[in-house]
Design an enzyme around this catalytic site. Structure first.
Site, PDB file in Angstrom:
ATOM      1  N   THR A 164       3.611  -5.667   0.492  1.00 59.26           N
ATOM      2  CA  THR A 164       2.178  -5.435   0.580  1.00 59.26           C
ATOM      3  C   THR A 164       1.438  -6.429  -0.296  1.00 59.26           C
ATOM      4  O   THR A 164       0.359  -6.906   0.067  1.00 59.26           O
ATOM      5  CB  THR A 164       1.837  -4.003   0.159  1.00 59.26           C
ATOM      6  N   ALA A 165       2.012  -6.747  -1.449  1.00 57.29           N
ATOM      7  CA  ALA A 165       1.381  -7.719  -2.345  1.00 57.29           C
ATOM      8  C   ALA A 165       1.140  -9.042  -1.616  1.00 57.29           C
ATOM      9  O   ALA A 165       0.064  -9.640  -1.727  1.00 57.29           O
ATOM     10  CB  ALA A 165       2.262  -7.943  -3.581  1.00 57.29           C
ATOM     11  N   LYS A 208      11.865   4.110  -0.029  1.00 64.56           N
ATOM     12  CA  LYS A 208      10.568   3.649  -0.540  1.00 64.56           C
ATOM     13  C   LYS A 208      10.439   2.179  -0.143  1.00 64.56           C
ATOM     14  O   LYS A 208      11.287   1.359  -0.505  1.00 64.56           O
ATOM     15  CB  LYS A 208      10.525   3.799  -2.061  1.00 64.56           C
ATOM     16  N   VAL A 209       9.399   1.842   0.619  1.00 66.08           N
ATOM     17  CA  VAL A 209       9.225   0.491   1.136  1.00 66.08           C
ATOM     18  C   VAL A 209       7.785   0.034   0.934  1.00 66.08           C
ATOM     19  O   VAL A 209       6.901   0.824   0.602  1.00 66.08           O
ATOM     20  CB  VAL A 209       9.577   0.402   2.642  1.00 66.08           C
ATOM     21  N   SER A 210       7.545  -1.231   1.167  1.00 68.46           N
ATOM     22  CA  SER A 210       6.186  -1.753   1.194  1.00 68.46           C
ATOM     23  C   SER A 210       5.471  -1.301   2.465  1.00 68.46           C
ATOM     24  O   SER A 210       6.078  -1.283   3.543  1.00 68.46           O
ATOM     25  CB  SER A 210       6.200  -3.288   1.179  1.00 68.46           C
ATOM     26  N   HIS A 226       3.693  -4.463 -10.445  1.00 65.84           N
ATOM     27  CA  HIS A 226       4.280  -3.559 -11.430  1.00 65.84           C
ATOM     28  C   HIS A 226       3.619  -3.729 -12.805  1.00 65.84           C
ATOM     29  O   HIS A 226       2.427  -3.951 -12.917  1.00 65.84           O
ATOM     30  CB  HIS A 226       5.795  -3.763 -11.514  1.00 65.84           C
TER      31      HIS A 226
END
Length: 282
Positions: A109-110, A57-59, A153
């Protein structure tokens, strides 16, 4: 066909444990066996760039650097609406020009969404960018160690407890300027596993998330075990926000959002450009 357990890493956050509970615990018939490691997104992004682990699971922001070796799976990740990162400050309406901003990762991504927002709204730019673990960002803003923080989050639900103010919502800006959902976290798997195993993985992850929706209580123990003392109500909010129809299948809007984000980021010089078939599966 792969017989050894596949090495997979995802975060201990409630959305990931909710999605992967059934498949991680052998409750999805025909699914590949998985050997699970928990790691925060900044760690898994680095693992992907080094080619470690079979499934990660990655950005979405890291995809342009890893898609030669990994394929994007069409399910299991996090996209949505109304779920973008927030910029928080001590003072309402603060001006961030030339100010210090804490971010959870420069490969996230943020951070991409923040850079695109800043390009549109802060013509003179921000000052220093400081990377720190996401759970340390709100205390750092509250205590005056940094001028602002980019949070992700469950911080969406808890920042008022720190006496902080929402300066801007990166997701609102993205949705208003593009009309597209917000791409956050992707599931990728090594292309070397072969098309058959990649298809089996995708089918297993779809089945796992639907099983979680059908019987939410079945995953509750796994979710709360890894939720880092999170209030159960906050965990439920977290799942409700980040697990949605795009988790079961990216669909046309999901792929449009991913390509839109990475194309615009490439135009700003923030990431390498994607090839025309980079997002193809398998």
């Amino acid at each position: 066909m792969t017989t050894e357990p596949l090495q997979i890493a995802y975060s201990p956050c409630p959305n990931d444990t909710f999605v992967f509970d059934a498949v991680a615990h052998g409750r999805v018939p025909g699914a590949p066996a998985l050997d699970v490691t928990f790691a925060d997104i900044d760690i898994t992004n680095g693992m992907a760039e080094r080619g470690e682990f079979d499934v990660l699971k990655v950005s979405y922001a890291v995809l342009p650097y890893v898609l030669d070796e990994y394929a994007l799976l069409p399910c299991g990740g996090a996209l949505g609406r109304g779920c973008g990162p927030l910029v928080l400050t001590r003072e309402a309406g603060a001006d961030l020009t030339g100010r210090t901003v804490a971010v959870p990762s420069e490969r996230s991504t943020a951070y991409l969404l923040f850079r695109l927002w800043a390009a549109d709204t802060l013509p003179e730019g921000v000052g220093e960018i400081v990377v720190m673990p996401f759970h340390e960002i709100m205390p750092a803003v509250r205590d005056g160690k940094v001028d602002a923080g980019l949070v992700i989050h469950e911080a969406r639900f808890t920042y008022q407890e720190y006496g902080l103010h929402k300066l801007a919502d990166m997701g609102e800006h993205w949705e208003r300027t593009t009309g597209l959902p917000i791409p956050l976290g992707a599931i990728i798997a090594k292309r070397s596993l072969g098309a058959e195993t990649l298809e089996r993985l995708a089918d297993a992850f779809r089945t796992s998330v639907r099983a979680a929706w059908d019987d939410p209580e079945a995953s509750r123990g796994y979710v709360m075990e890894h939720a880092q003392e999170m209030d159960p109500a906050v965990a439920d909010q977290h799942i409700g926000l980040y697990v949605n129809e795009f988790t079961a299948d990216l669909g046309e809007d999901g792929y449009a959002a991913i390509r839109g984000l990475l194309t615009r980021a490439a135009a700003e010089g923030l990431v390498p450009a994607l090839g025309p078939d980079a997002l193809a599966f398998p």
